[in-house]
Design a protein around this motif. Structure first.
Motif, PDB file in Angstrom:
ATOM      1  N   SER A 122       0.834  -1.206   0.000  1.00  0.00           N
ATOM      2  CA  SER A 122       0.000   0.000   0.000  1.00  0.00           C
ATOM      3  C   SER A 122       0.867   1.253   0.000  1.00  0.00           C
ATOM      4  CB  SER A 122      -0.928   0.023   1.216  1.00  0.00           C
ATOM      5  OG  SER A 122      -1.758  -1.126   1.237  1.00  0.00           O
ATOM      6  N   GLU A 123       0.392   2.280  -0.720  1.00  0.00           N
ATOM      7  CA  GLU A 123       1.138   3.528  -0.824  1.00  0.00           C
ATOM      8  C   GLU A 123       0.596   4.545   0.178  1.00  0.00           C
ATOM      9  OE1 GLU A 123       2.742   6.594  -4.333  1.00  0.00           O
ATOM     10  OE2 GLU A 123       1.285   5.002  -4.768  1.00  0.00           O
ATOM     11  N   CYS A 124       1.503   5.272   0.807  1.00  0.00           N
ATOM     12  CA  CYS A 124       1.110   6.268   1.802  1.00  0.00           C
ATOM     13  C   CYS A 124       0.386   7.437   1.132  1.00  0.00           C
ATOM     14  CB  CYS A 124       2.338   6.786   2.545  1.00  0.00           C
ATOM     15  SG  CYS A 124       3.208   5.529   3.522  1.00  0.00           S
ATOM     16  N   GLY A 125      -0.375   8.181   1.957  1.00  0.00           N
ATOM     17  CA  GLY A 125      -1.082   9.364   1.468  1.00  0.00           C
ATOM     18  C   GLY A 125      -0.151  10.564   1.384  1.00  0.00           C
ATOM     19  N   HIS A 126      -0.757  11.772   1.429  1.00  0.00           N
ATOM     20  CA  HIS A 126       0.010  13.014   1.278  1.00  0.00           C
ATOM     21  C   HIS A 126       0.484  13.495   2.654  1.00  0.00           C
ATOM     22  CE1 HIS A 126      -1.171  13.428  -2.976  1.00  0.00           C
ATOM     23  NE2 HIS A 126      -2.307  12.884  -2.569  1.00  0.00           N
ATOM     24  N   CYS A 127       1.391  12.714   3.241  1.00  0.00           N
ATOM     25  CA  CYS A 127       1.935  13.080   4.548  1.00  0.00           C
ATOM     26  C   CYS A 127       2.827  14.311   4.416  1.00  0.00           C
ATOM     27  CB  CYS A 127       2.744  11.925   5.139  1.00  0.00           C
ATOM     28  SG  CYS A 127       1.776  10.420   5.450  1.00  0.00           S
ATOM     29  N   GLY A 138      -0.010   3.079   7.982  1.00  0.00           N
ATOM     30  CA  GLY A 138      -0.103   4.131   6.977  1.00  0.00           C
ATOM     31  C   GLY A 138      -0.532   5.490   7.491  1.00  0.00           C
ATOM     32  N   THR A 139      -0.706   5.670   8.805  1.00  0.00           N
ATOM     33  CA  THR A 139      -1.091   6.975   9.326  1.00  0.00           C
ATOM     34  C   THR A 139       0.088   7.947   9.240  1.00  0.00           C
ATOM     35  OG1 THR A 139      -0.513   6.244  11.568  1.00  0.00           O
ATOM     36  CG2 THR A 139      -2.822   6.050  10.896  1.00  0.00           C
ATOM     37  N   CYS A 140      -0.252   9.226   9.010  1.00  0.00           N
ATOM     38  CA  CYS A 140       0.781  10.262   8.920  1.00  0.00           C
ATOM     39  C   CYS A 140       1.060  10.788  10.325  1.00  0.00           C
ATOM     40  CB  CYS A 140       0.323  11.386   7.994  1.00  0.00           C
ATOM     41  SG  CYS A 140       0.131  10.857   6.271  1.00  0.00           S
ATOM     42  N   LEU A 141       2.272  10.574  10.812  1.00  0.00           N
ATOM     43  CA  LEU A 141       2.594  10.858  12.203  1.00  0.00           C
ATOM     44  C   LEU A 141       2.770  12.337  12.491  1.00  0.00           C
ATOM     45  CD1 LEU A 141       5.158   7.945  12.785  1.00  0.00           C
ATOM     46  CD2 LEU A 141       2.698   7.973  13.226  1.00  0.00           C
ATOM     47  N   CYS A 144      -0.508  16.409   7.631  1.00  0.00           N
ATOM     48  CA  CYS A 144      -0.658  16.284   6.176  1.00  0.00           C
ATOM     49  C   CYS A 144      -0.016  17.449   5.426  1.00  0.00           C
ATOM     50  CB  CYS A 144      -2.144  16.227   5.814  1.00  0.00           C
ATOM     51  SG  CYS A 144      -3.079  14.949   6.686  1.00  0.00           S
ATOM     52  N   SER A 145       0.224  17.227   4.154  1.00  0.00           N
ATOM     53  CA  SER A 145       0.670  18.304   3.278  1.00  0.00           C
ATOM     54  C   SER A 145      -0.491  19.264   3.066  1.00  0.00           C
ATOM     55  CB  SER A 145       1.144  17.734   1.936  1.00  0.00           C
ATOM     56  OG  SER A 145       2.233  16.847   2.117  1.00  0.00           O
ATOM     57  N   ALA A 146      -0.181  20.479   2.588  1.00  0.00           N
ATOM     58  CA  ALA A 146      -1.199  21.500   2.383  1.00  0.00           C
ATOM     59  C   ALA A 146      -2.299  20.981   1.454  1.00  0.00           C
ATOM     60  CB  ALA A 146      -0.568  22.761   1.791  1.00  0.00           C
ATOM     61  N   GLY A 147      -3.538  21.210   1.874  1.00  0.00           N
ATOM     62  CA  GLY A 147      -4.674  20.831   1.038  1.00  0.00           C
ATOM     63  C   GLY A 147      -5.257  19.466   1.332  1.00  0.00           C
ATOM     64  N   TYR A 148      -4.706  18.756   2.329  1.00  0.00           N
ATOM     65  CA  TYR A 148      -5.204  17.414   2.641  1.00  0.00           C
ATOM     66  C   TYR A 148      -5.465  17.285   4.147  1.00  0.00           C
ATOM     67  CZ  TYR A 148      -3.913  16.061  -2.081  1.00  0.00           C
ATOM     68  OH  TYR A 148      -3.824  15.977  -3.440  1.00  0.00           O
ATOM     69  N   ILE A 149      -6.424  16.430   4.489  1.00  0.00           N
ATOM     70  CA  ILE A 149      -6.788  16.210   5.875  1.00  0.00           C
ATOM     71  C   ILE A 149      -7.002  14.715   6.105  1.00  0.00           C
ATOM     72  CG2 ILE A 149      -7.858  18.480   6.169  1.00  0.00           C
ATOM     73  CD1 ILE A 149     -10.564  17.189   5.740  1.00  0.00           C
ATOM     74  N   GLY A 150      -7.223  14.344   7.373  1.00  0.00           N
ATOM     75  CA  GLY A 150      -7.482  12.950   7.714  1.00  0.00           C
ATOM     76  C   GLY A 150      -6.253  12.253   8.274  1.00  0.00           C
ATOM     77  N   SER A 151      -6.469  11.127   8.912  1.00  0.00           N
ATOM     78  CA  SER A 151      -5.361  10.370   9.502  1.00  0.00           C
ATOM     79  C   SER A 151      -4.395   9.859   8.441  1.00  0.00           C
ATOM     80  CB  SER A 151      -5.910   9.180  10.301  1.00  0.00           C
ATOM     81  OG  SER A 151      -6.757   9.614  11.343  1.00  0.00           O
ATOM     82  N   PHE A 152      -4.937   9.566   7.237  1.00  0.00           N
ATOM     83  CA  PHE A 152      -4.102   9.044   6.163  1.00  0.00           C
ATOM     84  C   PHE A 152      -3.781  10.114   5.118  1.00  0.00           C
ATOM     85  CE2 PHE A 152      -6.678   5.594   7.885  1.00  0.00           C
ATOM     86  CZ  PHE A 152      -5.707   4.664   8.207  1.00  0.00           C
ATOM     87  N   CYS A 153      -4.302  11.334   5.336  1.00  0.00           N
ATOM     88  CA  CYS A 153      -4.029  12.470   4.438  1.00  0.00           C
ATOM     89  C   CYS A 153      -4.403  12.151   2.991  1.00  0.00           C
ATOM     90  CB  CYS A 153      -2.562  12.877   4.524  1.00  0.00           C
ATOM     91  SG  CYS A 153      -2.054  13.404   6.178  1.00  0.00           S
TER      92      CYS A 153
END
Length: 239
Positions: A122-127, A138-141, A144-153
């Motif tokens: 699995s590929e990570c989100g926009h951490c 896969g959670t972003c510790l 997130c990068s600008a423009g993204y939200i959520g535990s996995f961004c």
């Protein structure tokens, strides 16, 4: 004669203690070594000098115990196997793949940066920082990068809230609401004033009609008075 006997005894001794050929053993070397011997076996007993992968025991006739694999079953299966310490007894490949965060033939390699999950598929989100993606879930510790939200961004932030951070989110919601309310109040005031102006104009027209009526009555009365005066001044003109 003794020399011949000594040589014969020496030859016999060497034959009985020597290693058997690659596939035979025994006094006349006619018995075949166990099939799972790695190379050769003892010329007298036929015991293997080593076992091929997946087997163990003096004659290499026993499969590896659960959790072990390889030549002579010397290697232990990885604890990172999906089924802990369970693997192929010949190759060491884990049964059911690797646990989350691990990959490789024997599940001994951590996921590369940007990947996570079982076998790192699995590929990570926009951490905010790709190296801070948890290799297990896969959670972003670190956010997130600008423009993204959520535990996995993975969720895109809504456009009307894109300039708001967590501290100013309330302001971004309250201010537009106040603006809308103020606009509604101003529109109501203008509407009310216009309504009043129309009502005043209607009221101003009604007295004018009454005044015209009054003037007409007064003129009629004046003509009537004039007629009476003329009768009084010339009474014989109407006989």
């Amino acid at each position: 004669m003794w020399t011949v006997i000594i040589i014969g005894v020496s030859f016999y001794f060497n034959q009985t203690t020597a290693l058997a050929p690659s596939c035979n053993y025994g006094s006349r070397c006619y018995m075949q070594c166990p099939i799972n011997c790695q190379e050769r076996c003892d010329a007298n007993t036929g015991q293997c000098l080593g076992c091929v992968a997946g087997y163990q025991g003096q004659f290499c006739d026993q499969a590896c115990s659960p959790g072990y694999y390889g030549i002579g079953c010397k290697y232990q299966c990885s604890e990172n196997c999906n089924m802990t310490r369970r693997c192929n007894r010949f190759t060491g490949v884990c049964d059911g793949g690797c646990k989350a965060g691990w990959t490789g033939t024997t599940c001994n390699q951590e996921c590369e940066i940007g990947y996570f999950g079982p076998d790192c598929k699995s590929e990570c989100g926009h951490c905010l920082n790709a190296s801070q993606c948890h290799r297990g879930n896969g959670t972003c510790l670190r956010g997130c990068s600008a423009g993204y939200i959520g535990s996995f961004c993975r969720e895109k932030r809504q456009q009307n809230l894109s300039s708001c951070n967590d501290n100013s989110l309330v302001i971004c919601i309250v201010v537009p609401t106040i603006i809308v309310l103020c606009g509604s109040i101003v529109n109501f005031i203008f509407w009310r004033r216009r309504r009043n102006a129309i009502d005043n104009e209607s009221q101003s027209k009604e007295p004018s009609a009454e005044n015209d009526k009054t003037k007409t009555i007064e003129l009629s009365k004046q003509y009537s008075d004039l007629d009476h005066e003329r009768e009084d001044a010339h009474p014989y003109e109407y006989i």
